[in-house]
Enzyme design. Sequence first.
Site, mmCIF file in Angstrom:
data_model
loop_
_atom_site.group_PDB
_atom_site.id
_atom_site.type_symbol
_atom_site.label_atom_id
_atom_site.label_comp_id
_atom_site.label_asym_id
_atom_site.label_seq_id
_atom_site.Cartn_x
_atom_site.Cartn_y
_atom_site.Cartn_z
ATOM 1 C CD GLU A 162 -2.983 -1.068 2.226
ATOM 2 O OE1 GLU A 162 -3.921 -1.853 2.098
ATOM 3 O OE2 GLU A 162 -2.957 -0.187 3.110
ATOM 4 C CB CYS A 179 3.053 7.500 2.656
ATOM 5 S SG CYS A 179 3.483 6.390 4.006
ATOM 6 C CB CYS A 202 6.542 -4.857 9.115
ATOM 7 S SG CYS A 202 7.844 -3.996 10.032
ATOM 8 C CB CYS A 230 5.459 -2.041 16.433
ATOM 9 S SG CYS A 230 7.182 -1.624 16.049
ATOM 10 C CB CYS A 275 2.271 -1.129 13.849
ATOM 11 S SG CYS A 275 2.378 -0.847 12.072
ATOM 12 C CB CYS A 294 0.555 6.785 11.094
ATOM 13 S SG CYS A 294 0.975 8.380 10.436
HETATM 14 N N1 SAH Z 1 8.939 0.909 10.338
HETATM 15 C C1 SAH Z 1 9.178 2.316 10.189
HETATM 16 C C2 SAH Z 1 8.312 2.933 9.119
HETATM 17 C C3 SAH Z 1 6.823 2.969 9.450
HETATM 18 S S1 SAH Z 1 6.391 4.604 9.802
HETATM 19 C C4 SAH Z 1 9.026 3.000 11.516
HETATM 20 O O1 SAH Z 1 8.676 2.336 12.493
HETATM 21 O O2 SAH Z 1 9.321 4.179 11.629
HETATM 22 C C5 SAH Z 1 4.856 4.409 10.561
HETATM 23 C C6 SAH Z 1 4.725 5.324 11.764
HETATM 24 O O3 SAH Z 1 3.413 5.174 12.279
HETATM 25 C C7 SAH Z 1 5.682 4.956 12.873
HETATM 26 O O4 SAH Z 1 6.157 6.120 13.493
HETATM 27 C C8 SAH Z 1 4.796 4.198 13.850
HETATM 28 O O5 SAH Z 1 5.278 4.320 15.170
HETATM 29 C C9 SAH Z 1 3.471 4.879 13.643
HETATM 30 N N2 SAH Z 1 2.314 4.033 13.928
HETATM 31 C C10 SAH Z 1 2.227 2.693 13.820
HETATM 32 N N3 SAH Z 1 0.997 2.268 14.149
HETATM 33 C C11 SAH Z 1 0.282 3.368 14.461
HETATM 34 C C12 SAH Z 1 -1.064 3.581 14.846
HETATM 35 N N4 SAH Z 1 -1.912 2.574 14.949
HETATM 36 N N5 SAH Z 1 -1.449 4.844 15.071
HETATM 37 C C13 SAH Z 1 -0.595 5.897 14.923
HETATM 38 N N6 SAH Z 1 0.673 5.746 14.525
HETATM 39 C C14 SAH Z 1 1.110 4.494 14.309
#
Ligand code: SAH
Length: 342
Positions: free
Chosen positions: A87, A103, A110, A114, A117, A336
Amino acid sequence: MTSRASVWGLVPADLRALGYPRDPRHLFGRFQRLQTWDAEGPVLSRAARELAEASLDLSLPRIVEEAPSQDGSTRVVLALADGARIEAVHMPRAVRRPRVTVCLSSQVGCAMGCTFCATARMGLVRNLEAHEIIGQLFAVMRRYGPLSSDQLSLVFMGMGEPLHNVEAVLRALDVLCDPAGLGIAPNRVTVSTAGHLQGLERLARARYLPLLAVSVNAATDAVRRQLMPIDKKWPLRELRAALATWPQRPHQKITLEYVLLDGINDDLESAERLAAWIGDLRHLLNVIPFNAWGEAGSPYRAPSEEKVQAFVARVHELGCLVTVRRSRGRDVRGACGTLVAT
Ligand code: SAH
């Protein structure tokens, strides 16, 4: 099976190595500068057409789903040659001068795990190749614009951990930033990492150094490792030390992302610890209220607006430069941490 190389990941020297008899930078520009394409794709001379027919694959990832948000952004699902899906999110900004941020995904799924996420729930299916990263961008640009780089910014904040696939990301930067091609300025590209320090070391030696964003998300290792397993390998102290050596230019800042989770990391003590951890690092703190995903599946909630504001006020008092990221595309699962291709 085709043995042709995808043209999107090739630099001029590769075109020469494949036997192109003329100036390979010129041909590279034909492929990479979308504004010179016609409806079919790149416009090629006869010699270039012969090379393409013999050795090059010009196909792009296919857009299989488009979810336009009320805020003007669009979540785009793309199918790769093997059927895997990724995506991307296209985010135009109408105010003042027109600009578009795209983006991009760097992996299918991944491996970081986390807990907040949605992408993590897929696990890692596979890495993207450089040509798939670039093809993803070109498919989106062709459909939604812009066709040149002067209104374009890229963020590697889609599916995947870019520094867990750092060679492909670097290769994509080599292609996308080459002035004979799209020529995007490296400081219009942001690579976001969960704190993969081995990849960061490699990224620091990039030919085209992008801007850096780091997902911090907690101010103690005890909380952070519950949210982000990578903290067990590279804890906050090591992460902070690595950021101190990041080779950014004097006027640039590292973006620090901090997802606010109700009752987990949104208290004022966390704000104080975060500010202390940041210390004198030149930064922009991006607070991201949690975006819910899944029907009932998501174990977290977003804090109230009052709590968001209290957290922001506290870190601001303590000297942080802070903004709240109102994620785009929330109504179409483009925000995000909610990208998950099924
Ligand atoms: N793996 C990389 C790139 C992904 S960026 C990284 O971790 O930076 C995606 C961003 O969205 C990251 O900062 C992550 O912490 C944030 N994120 C992930 N899940 C989220 C959610 N459910 N709500 C808000 N932000 C989220």
